[in-house]
Design a protein around this motif. Structure first.
Motif, PDB file in Angstrom:
ATOM      1  N   LYS A   8     -10.550 -42.358  -2.246  1.00  0.00           N
ATOM      2  CA  LYS A   8      -9.576 -41.310  -1.986  1.00  0.00           C
ATOM      3  C   LYS A   8      -8.288 -41.632  -2.746  1.00  0.00           C
ATOM      4  O   LYS A   8      -7.917 -42.799  -2.895  1.00  0.00           O
ATOM      5  CB  LYS A   8      -9.287 -41.201  -0.496  1.00  0.00           C
ATOM      6  CG  LYS A   8     -10.490 -40.737   0.327  1.00  0.00           C
ATOM      7  CD  LYS A   8     -10.935 -39.330  -0.070  1.00  0.00           C
ATOM      8  CE  LYS A   8     -12.071 -38.835   0.811  1.00  0.00           C
ATOM      9  NZ  LYS A   8     -12.539 -37.484   0.393  1.00  0.00           N
ATOM     10  N   TRP A  10      -5.208 -41.501  -1.983  1.00  0.00           N
ATOM     11  CA  TRP A  10      -4.182 -42.246  -1.260  1.00  0.00           C
ATOM     12  C   TRP A  10      -4.530 -43.736  -1.153  1.00  0.00           C
ATOM     13  O   TRP A  10      -3.650 -44.573  -1.031  1.00  0.00           O
ATOM     14  CB  TRP A  10      -3.933 -41.641   0.119  1.00  0.00           C
ATOM     15  CG  TRP A  10      -5.146 -41.440   0.984  1.00  0.00           C
ATOM     16  CD1 TRP A  10      -5.718 -42.353   1.809  1.00  0.00           C
ATOM     17  CD2 TRP A  10      -5.905 -40.242   1.126  1.00  0.00           C
ATOM     18  NE1 TRP A  10      -6.796 -41.813   2.464  1.00  0.00           N
ATOM     19  CE2 TRP A  10      -6.937 -40.499   2.067  1.00  0.00           C
ATOM     20  CE3 TRP A  10      -5.825 -38.960   0.562  1.00  0.00           C
ATOM     21  CZ2 TRP A  10      -7.872 -39.536   2.444  1.00  0.00           C
ATOM     22  CZ3 TRP A  10      -6.752 -38.011   0.951  1.00  0.00           C
ATOM     23  CH2 TRP A  10      -7.764 -38.306   1.869  1.00  0.00           C
ATOM     24  N   GLY A 102      -1.718 -38.844   9.437  1.00  0.00           N
ATOM     25  CA  GLY A 102      -2.785 -38.561   8.480  1.00  0.00           C
ATOM     26  C   GLY A 102      -2.237 -37.765   7.315  1.00  0.00           C
ATOM     27  O   GLY A 102      -1.027 -37.728   7.066  1.00  0.00           O
ATOM     28  N   GLN A 103      -3.120 -37.098   6.592  1.00  0.00           N
ATOM     29  CA  GLN A 103      -2.704 -36.341   5.424  1.00  0.00           C
ATOM     30  C   GLN A 103      -1.674 -35.287   5.812  1.00  0.00           C
ATOM     31  O   GLN A 103      -1.842 -34.574   6.793  1.00  0.00           O
ATOM     32  CB  GLN A 103      -3.912 -35.671   4.782  1.00  0.00           C
ATOM     33  CG  GLN A 103      -4.906 -36.647   4.178  1.00  0.00           C
ATOM     34  CD  GLN A 103      -6.063 -35.921   3.524  1.00  0.00           C
ATOM     35  OE1 GLN A 103      -5.895 -35.188   2.549  1.00  0.00           O
ATOM     36  NE2 GLN A 103      -7.255 -36.125   4.052  1.00  0.00           N
ATOM     37  N   GLY A 104      -0.616 -35.204   5.029  1.00  0.00           N
ATOM     38  CA  GLY A 104       0.451 -34.250   5.296  1.00  0.00           C
ATOM     39  C   GLY A 104       1.538 -34.783   6.208  1.00  0.00           C
ATOM     40  O   GLY A 104       2.590 -34.153   6.347  1.00  0.00           O
ATOM     41  N   ASP A 105       1.301 -35.936   6.824  1.00  0.00           N
ATOM     42  CA  ASP A 105       2.289 -36.543   7.715  1.00  0.00           C
ATOM     43  C   ASP A 105       3.100 -37.601   6.974  1.00  0.00           C
ATOM     44  O   ASP A 105       2.730 -38.045   5.885  1.00  0.00           O
ATOM     45  CB  ASP A 105       1.605 -37.186   8.921  1.00  0.00           C
ATOM     46  CG  ASP A 105       0.861 -36.181   9.786  1.00  0.00           C
ATOM     47  OD1 ASP A 105       1.302 -35.012   9.838  1.00  0.00           O
ATOM     48  OD2 ASP A 105      -0.142 -36.567  10.401  1.00  0.00           O
ATOM     49  N   ARG A 122      -0.409 -45.342   3.750  1.00  0.00           N
ATOM     50  CA  ARG A 122      -1.295 -44.849   2.700  1.00  0.00           C
ATOM     51  C   ARG A 122      -2.763 -44.925   3.117  1.00  0.00           C
ATOM     52  O   ARG A 122      -3.573 -44.083   2.714  1.00  0.00           O
ATOM     53  CB  ARG A 122      -1.071 -45.648   1.415  1.00  0.00           C
ATOM     54  CG  ARG A 122       0.314 -45.482   0.820  1.00  0.00           C
ATOM     55  CD  ARG A 122       0.501 -46.330  -0.433  1.00  0.00           C
ATOM     56  NE  ARG A 122       1.877 -46.357  -0.883  1.00  0.00           N
ATOM     57  CZ  ARG A 122       2.440 -45.424  -1.654  1.00  0.00           C
ATOM     58  NH1 ARG A 122       1.721 -44.395  -2.059  1.00  0.00           N
ATOM     59  NH2 ARG A 122       3.701 -45.536  -2.011  1.00  0.00           N
ATOM     60  N   CYS A 124      -4.168 -44.242   5.814  1.00  0.00           N
ATOM     61  CA  CYS A 124      -4.635 -43.073   6.577  1.00  0.00           C
ATOM     62  C   CYS A 124      -4.271 -41.762   5.895  1.00  0.00           C
ATOM     63  O   CYS A 124      -4.424 -40.684   6.491  1.00  0.00           O
ATOM     64  CB  CYS A 124      -4.093 -43.117   8.006  1.00  0.00           C
ATOM     65  SG  CYS A 124      -2.310 -42.993   8.141  1.00  0.00           S
ATOM     66  N   GLY A 125      -3.797 -41.826   4.659  1.00  0.00           N
ATOM     67  CA  GLY A 125      -3.504 -40.617   3.905  1.00  0.00           C
ATOM     68  C   GLY A 125      -2.121 -40.059   4.129  1.00  0.00           C
ATOM     69  O   GLY A 125      -1.780 -39.008   3.588  1.00  0.00           O
ATOM     70  N   ALA A 126      -1.292 -40.742   4.950  1.00  0.00           N
ATOM     71  CA  ALA A 126       0.068 -40.282   5.187  1.00  0.00           C
ATOM     72  C   ALA A 126       0.988 -40.716   4.051  1.00  0.00           C
ATOM     73  O   ALA A 126       0.635 -41.575   3.235  1.00  0.00           O
ATOM     74  CB  ALA A 126       0.585 -40.822   6.519  1.00  0.00           C
ATOM     75  N   THR A 127       2.178 -40.141   4.015  1.00  0.00           N
ATOM     76  CA  THR A 127       3.163 -40.468   2.991  1.00  0.00           C
ATOM     77  C   THR A 127       4.155 -41.489   3.527  1.00  0.00           C
ATOM     78  O   THR A 127       4.804 -41.232   4.547  1.00  0.00           O
ATOM     79  CB  THR A 127       3.929 -39.207   2.553  1.00  0.00           C
ATOM     80  OG1 THR A 127       3.001 -38.250   2.017  1.00  0.00           O
ATOM     81  CG2 THR A 127       4.973 -39.544   1.500  1.00  0.00           C
ATOM     82  N   ARG A 150       7.654 -33.614   9.581  1.00  0.00           N
ATOM     83  CA  ARG A 150       6.365 -34.231   9.243  1.00  0.00           C
ATOM     84  C   ARG A 150       6.289 -35.694   9.689  1.00  0.00           C
ATOM     85  O   ARG A 150       5.237 -36.318   9.553  1.00  0.00           O
ATOM     86  CB  ARG A 150       6.122 -34.136   7.736  1.00  0.00           C
ATOM     87  CG  ARG A 150       5.974 -32.711   7.217  1.00  0.00           C
ATOM     88  CD  ARG A 150       5.304 -32.670   5.870  1.00  0.00           C
ATOM     89  NE  ARG A 150       6.102 -33.345   4.838  1.00  0.00           N
ATOM     90  CZ  ARG A 150       5.623 -33.794   3.695  1.00  0.00           C
ATOM     91  NH1 ARG A 150       4.322 -33.681   3.434  1.00  0.00           N
ATOM     92  NH2 ARG A 150       6.400 -34.384   2.815  1.00  0.00           N
TER      93      ARG A 150
END
Length: 367
Positions: A8, A10, A102-105, A122, A124-127, A150
């Motif tokens: 992925k 991220w 997660g993503q978008g958070d 990163r 878990c896909g978070a920023t 977010r």
């Protein structure tokens, strides 16, 4: 299209954690003052428990770490049902991000704080979002100013690694009070036992009274059990339930559980470690201050290390090599804002004598 498994995006953004070195560039073994380990070693009671536990290597450990949780609860006046144990506190920090972001958070933390926070976000896909610091310490106003709709998790290391700085209980309370109730505040207290015991309670108090505070601690530092990888967290039942859903089913070894249990029973060892650290850290701080006219200074620390800045004729890289030549590994952190500094773990008295002598010699002062 790729015909190979593809990570992925991220995950590809993660810079793997780099541990403190224990060897020189030429392969020589060095005394490790780079990983914030306890120079007094491990409680004899814990070592005895480890030796006994080796006879049980063929059986799975207690998946709930029940006896250990009960003893932690007894020592700190907590509820055992509101405690979860992990493979060091690192596992629990990662699980906190994974469980609630997660993503978008966004996952928020202060500049110059523990590198695992960026990894946990990163993973878990978070920023990951860094708030500006204030003289190497967490800035409550900056953290609150960086919160957006977010933001899902805020990490606070207190005391902080790698700077050693600490914010007072009233500042921690103000940070929590300013956060939305749907944002999880994770207070990482890996070095908390090096504080005066009277100053160690704010995290527990907030975690007991609120639904959005998780406190993590570890046996790797003052308890001297880094090799066993045992940590724990306390928080509201809903938080603990979430972490229990996603942690490893047998995440704390039988030997680790028993050693940690015995270590908790030897608070005299903890006090000796705290007193030794206080005395040797003060001695190193004073030695660095005496070299201030050569551009050396240190950041105020409440942990078991000192961040030493080099802003004169002696560079951090030069000091790093000279200290290695003397047989010691310390930590250079060449990230923006810290490339001029070395993090020096507080070691045995003889170790501190030698490191201080090296610094003095570098500055042209008699050792």
């Amino acid at each position: 299209m790729s015909t190979l498994p593809t990570p992925k995006p991220w995950i590809l953004g993660i810079h793997a954690y780099v541990p403190g070195k224990s060897t020189a560039s030429d392969g020589r073994a060095l005394v490790k003052l780079s990983a914030n380990e306890n120079p007094l070693g491990t409680s004899p009671a814990a070592l005895e428990a480890l030796a006994r536990a080796r006879t049980e290597a063929a059986t799975y450990p207690d998946p709930a770490s029940a006896a250990l949780r009960e003893r932690i609860a007894e020592l700190y006046s907590l509820d055992a049902d509101r405690i979860v144990c992990g493979t060091g506190s690192d596992e629990l920090l990662n699980l906190a991000a994974q469980g609630f972001a997660g993503q978008g958070d966004e996952v928020l933390f202060s500049r110059h704080s523990f590198s695992v926070y960026d990894i946990a976000a990163r993973r878990c896909g978070a920023t990951p979002v860094e708030a500006t610091d204030r003289e190497f310490a967490a800035d409550v106003d900056a953290l609150l100013g960086a919160v957006t709709d977010r933001t899902r998790v805020v990490f606070l290391a207190n005391p902080n690694n790698p700077t050693g700085t600490w914010i007072a209980p009233e500042a921690v309370r103000r940070l929590h009070a300013g956060l939305p109730t749907d944002v999880l505040l994770v207070i990482d207290e890996a070095y908390c036992e090096y504080l005066d015991p009277a100053m160690q309670q704010v995290g527990f108090e907030l975690a007991a009274a609120n639904e959005n505070v998780l406190v993590t601690r570890t046996f790797s530092k003052i308890y001297g059990l880094a090799a066993e990888r045992v940590g724990w967290a306390t928080g509201a039942p809903r938080l603990i339930e979430t972490l229990n859903r996603i942690r490893g089913p047998f995440n704390v070894t039988a030997s680790g559980q028993k050693a940690a249990l015995a270590a908790l029973g030897d608070q005299a060892f903890v006090e000796r470690s705290r007193a030794h650290n206080r005395a040797e850290r003060s001695r190193l701080k004073d030695a660095v201050a005496a070299l201030g006219n050569h551009g050396l200074s240190s950041v105020p620390s409440e942990a078991n290390f000192l961040l030493v800045e080099f802003k004169g004729e002696v560079s951090a890289e030069t000091a790093l090599q000279a200290i290695a030549d003397a047989g010691y590994a310390v930590r250079h952190l060449p990230e923006p804002g810290l490339n001029h500094a070395l993090r020096i773990t507080i070691g045995k008295s003889d170790d501190m004598d030698r490191v201080i002598a090296v610094l003095r010699e570098l500055c042209g002062e008699p050792a």
